[in-house]
Design a protein around this motif. Structure first.
Motif, mmCIF file in Angstrom:
data_model
loop_
_atom_site.group_PDB
_atom_site.id
_atom_site.type_symbol
_atom_site.label_atom_id
_atom_site.label_comp_id
_atom_site.label_asym_id
_atom_site.label_seq_id
_atom_site.Cartn_x
_atom_site.Cartn_y
_atom_site.Cartn_z
ATOM 1 N N THR A 40 0.860 -1.179 0.000
ATOM 2 C CA THR A 40 0.000 0.000 0.000
ATOM 3 C C THR A 40 0.899 1.233 0.000
ATOM 4 O OG1 THR A 40 -1.797 -1.110 1.169
ATOM 5 C CG2 THR A 40 -1.764 1.295 1.274
ATOM 6 N N VAL A 41 0.601 2.179 -0.878
ATOM 7 C CA VAL A 41 1.341 3.439 -0.964
ATOM 8 C C VAL A 41 0.349 4.554 -0.708
ATOM 9 C CG1 VAL A 41 2.742 4.946 -2.415
ATOM 10 C CG2 VAL A 41 2.966 2.453 -2.623
ATOM 11 N N GLU A 42 0.715 5.484 0.177
ATOM 12 C CA GLU A 42 -0.242 6.499 0.612
ATOM 13 C C GLU A 42 0.450 7.831 0.849
ATOM 14 O OE1 GLU A 42 -3.689 6.775 4.077
ATOM 15 O OE2 GLU A 42 -2.230 5.170 4.120
ATOM 16 N N ALA A 47 0.858 7.577 -8.955
ATOM 17 C CA ALA A 47 0.764 6.477 -9.905
ATOM 18 C C ALA A 47 1.881 5.493 -9.589
ATOM 19 C CB ALA A 47 0.882 6.979 -11.332
ATOM 20 N N LEU A 48 1.594 4.212 -9.750
ATOM 21 C CA LEU A 48 2.580 3.163 -9.536
ATOM 22 C C LEU A 48 2.957 2.549 -10.871
ATOM 23 C CD1 LEU A 48 1.096 1.318 -6.412
ATOM 24 C CD2 LEU A 48 2.628 3.303 -6.490
ATOM 25 N N TYR A 49 4.254 2.267 -11.034
ATOM 26 C CA TYR A 49 4.782 1.703 -12.278
ATOM 27 C C TYR A 49 5.667 0.506 -11.978
ATOM 28 C CZ TYR A 49 3.436 6.112 -14.562
ATOM 29 O OH TYR A 49 2.741 7.182 -15.057
ATOM 30 N N SER A 50 5.683 -0.437 -12.910
ATOM 31 C CA SER A 50 6.626 -1.549 -12.859
ATOM 32 C C SER A 50 7.576 -1.407 -14.036
ATOM 33 C CB SER A 50 5.883 -2.887 -12.925
ATOM 34 O OG SER A 50 5.178 -2.993 -14.157
ATOM 35 N N PHE A 74 -5.738 13.589 -0.365
ATOM 36 C CA PHE A 74 -4.540 12.778 -0.524
ATOM 37 C C PHE A 74 -4.867 11.461 -1.227
ATOM 38 C CE2 PHE A 74 -3.420 15.759 2.801
ATOM 39 C CZ PHE A 74 -2.208 16.232 2.318
ATOM 40 N N SER A 75 -3.829 10.697 -1.526
ATOM 41 C CA SER A 75 -3.973 9.539 -2.406
ATOM 42 C C SER A 75 -3.552 8.251 -1.725
ATOM 43 C CB SER A 75 -3.093 9.740 -3.645
ATOM 44 O OG SER A 75 -3.316 11.016 -4.210
ATOM 45 N N LYS A 76 -4.116 7.133 -2.223
ATOM 46 C CA LYS A 76 -3.781 5.821 -1.664
ATOM 47 C C LYS A 76 -4.004 4.744 -2.717
ATOM 48 C CE LYS A 76 -4.998 2.847 2.278
ATOM 49 N NZ LYS A 76 -5.846 2.771 3.488
ATOM 50 N N ALA A 117 3.586 22.384 -1.654
ATOM 51 C CA ALA A 117 3.492 22.293 -0.197
ATOM 52 C C ALA A 117 4.072 20.953 0.207
ATOM 53 C CB ALA A 117 2.033 22.408 0.263
ATOM 54 N N PRO A 118 4.548 20.822 1.433
ATOM 55 C CA PRO A 118 5.081 19.521 1.850
ATOM 56 C C PRO A 118 3.972 18.473 1.975
ATOM 57 C CG PRO A 118 5.072 21.060 3.687
ATOM 58 C CD PRO A 118 4.672 21.835 2.478
ATOM 59 N N PHE A 119 4.340 17.226 1.771
ATOM 60 C CA PHE A 119 3.422 16.107 1.939
ATOM 61 C C PHE A 119 4.208 14.952 2.543
ATOM 62 C CE2 PHE A 119 5.321 15.568 -2.216
ATOM 63 C CZ PHE A 119 5.582 14.206 -2.304
ATOM 64 N N SER A 120 3.499 13.964 3.063
ATOM 65 C CA SER A 120 4.162 12.763 3.567
ATOM 66 C C SER A 120 3.852 11.603 2.632
ATOM 67 C CB SER A 120 3.710 12.441 4.989
ATOM 68 O OG SER A 120 2.337 12.082 5.006
ATOM 69 N N LEU A 121 4.768 10.646 2.593
ATOM 70 C CA LEU A 121 4.606 9.477 1.748
ATOM 71 C C LEU A 121 4.985 8.247 2.557
ATOM 72 C CD1 LEU A 121 4.144 8.306 -1.169
ATOM 73 C CD2 LEU A 121 6.615 8.525 -1.476
ATOM 74 N N SER A 122 4.139 7.228 2.491
ATOM 75 C CA SER A 122 4.451 5.973 3.183
ATOM 76 C C SER A 122 4.129 4.796 2.275
ATOM 77 C CB SER A 122 3.669 5.870 4.494
ATOM 78 O OG SER A 122 2.282 5.945 4.253
ATOM 79 N N ALA A 123 4.902 3.735 2.437
ATOM 80 C CA ALA A 123 4.672 2.484 1.713
ATOM 81 C C ALA A 123 4.767 1.364 2.733
ATOM 82 C CB ALA A 123 5.711 2.309 0.607
ATOM 83 N N TYR A 124 3.757 0.495 2.780
ATOM 84 C CA TYR A 124 3.704 -0.531 3.808
ATOM 85 C C TYR A 124 2.858 -1.701 3.335
ATOM 86 C CZ TYR A 124 -0.709 1.947 4.572
ATOM 87 O OH TYR A 124 -1.933 2.549 4.393
#
Length: 201
Positions: free
Chosen positions: A40-42, A57-60, A81-83, A108-115
Motif C-alpha cells: 500500500t502506498v499512501e 501512480a505506480l509503475y513496474s 490525498f492519495s492511496k 506544499a510539503p506532503f508525507s509518503l508511506s509504503a507498507y
C-alpha cells in the motif's frame, strides 16, 4: 517520510498516469515489494499542512521501459490525498512511485508511506472493553467482545507480578496478593494489547 514537489519538472517518456490532472511537477520514489506480495502506498499531510492535493501512480519495469500499474487522485481518507494498494506482486519486485500535485499549481510539503497493510496489527476497540473496579481492593473484572487470550500485571519497574491465560470474553484477576500501589495490566486479544493503569488499594 516528508517531501515536496518544489522545483520538480515533468517526466517524459513514461506512460501517462491517467488521473489527477497531471501537468508535470512530479517526483519519483521506489519501493521493494515485501514477501507477501502486498503493498500500500499512501500520501498524507506533512507539518500540519493539508493544502497539498496529491495524485500518485505506480509503475513496474525499469527506467527505460515502464508500465503503469494504477493511478489514484483522492483515495486516502484525509482531505485530497492519495492511496493505492496492489496485491499478488512478485516479492522483491521494484515498484516506482510517481507523485504530483493536482494541476501542478501548488507546492506544499506532503508525507509518503509504503507498507504492507496485511501485516497491520489488529486494533483494540476501547469502547467494547470493560475493566472495573478501579481502584480495586480484591478482584479486577475484565470483559471484551472477543476472547481475551492473556492478562498480565506489571509493577511500575516493569516486573511481571501476575499472569493468567484466558480463553473467554470475560475474566477476573485476583489482585489480593499485591501490595497497595499502581500497576499496569496488559490484556491481549487476537494479538492486540490493551494496557491500563490500575490502582490496588
Amino acid at each position: 517520510m516528508e517531501a515536496t514537489t518544489g522545483g520538480a519538472t515533468g517526466t517524459a517518456g513514461v506512460p501517462a498516469p491517467g488521473c489527477g490532472s497531471y501537468l508535470g511537477g512530479d517526483v519519483w520514489y521506489s519501493v521493494v515489494v515485501p514477501s507477501t506480495g502486498n503493498l500500500t502506498v499512501e500520501t498524507g499531510p506533512a507539518q500540519g499542512i493539508t493544502t497539498f492535493d496529491s495524485a500518485i501512480a505506480l509503475y513496474s519495469g525499469d527506467c527505460g521501459s515502464m508500465t503503469l500499474i494504477s493511478c489514484d487522485d483522492d483515495g486516502a481518507a484525509t482531505d485530497a490525498f492519495s492511496k493505492l494498494t496492489v496485491s499478488n506482486r512478485t516479492p522483491g519486485e521494484v515498484i516506482y512511485i510517481r507523485v504530483w500535485e493536482y494541476s501542478n499549481d501548488n507546492v506544499a510539503p506532503f508525507s509518503l508511506s509504503a507498507y504492507d497493510a496485511s501485516l497491520t496489527a489488529p486494533g483494540f476497540d476501547a469502547d467494547s472493553f470493560l475493566a472495573y473496579p478501579n481502584p480495586v481492593t480484591t478482584v479486577l473484572n475484565l470483559s471484551y467482545t472477543k476472547n481475551i487470550s492473556n492478562v498480565a500485571v506489571f509493577n511500575l519497574l516493569g516486573q511481571q507480578v501476575l499472569a493468567k491465560a484466558v480463553s473467554a470474553t470475560a475474566t477476573q484477576m485476583d489482585m489480593t496478593p499485591l501490595a497497595a500501589g499502581t500497576y499496569l495490566v496488559k490484556v491481549t486479544v487476537d494479538g492486540a494489547v490493551k494496557t491500563l493503569k490500575v490502582v490496588k488499594q
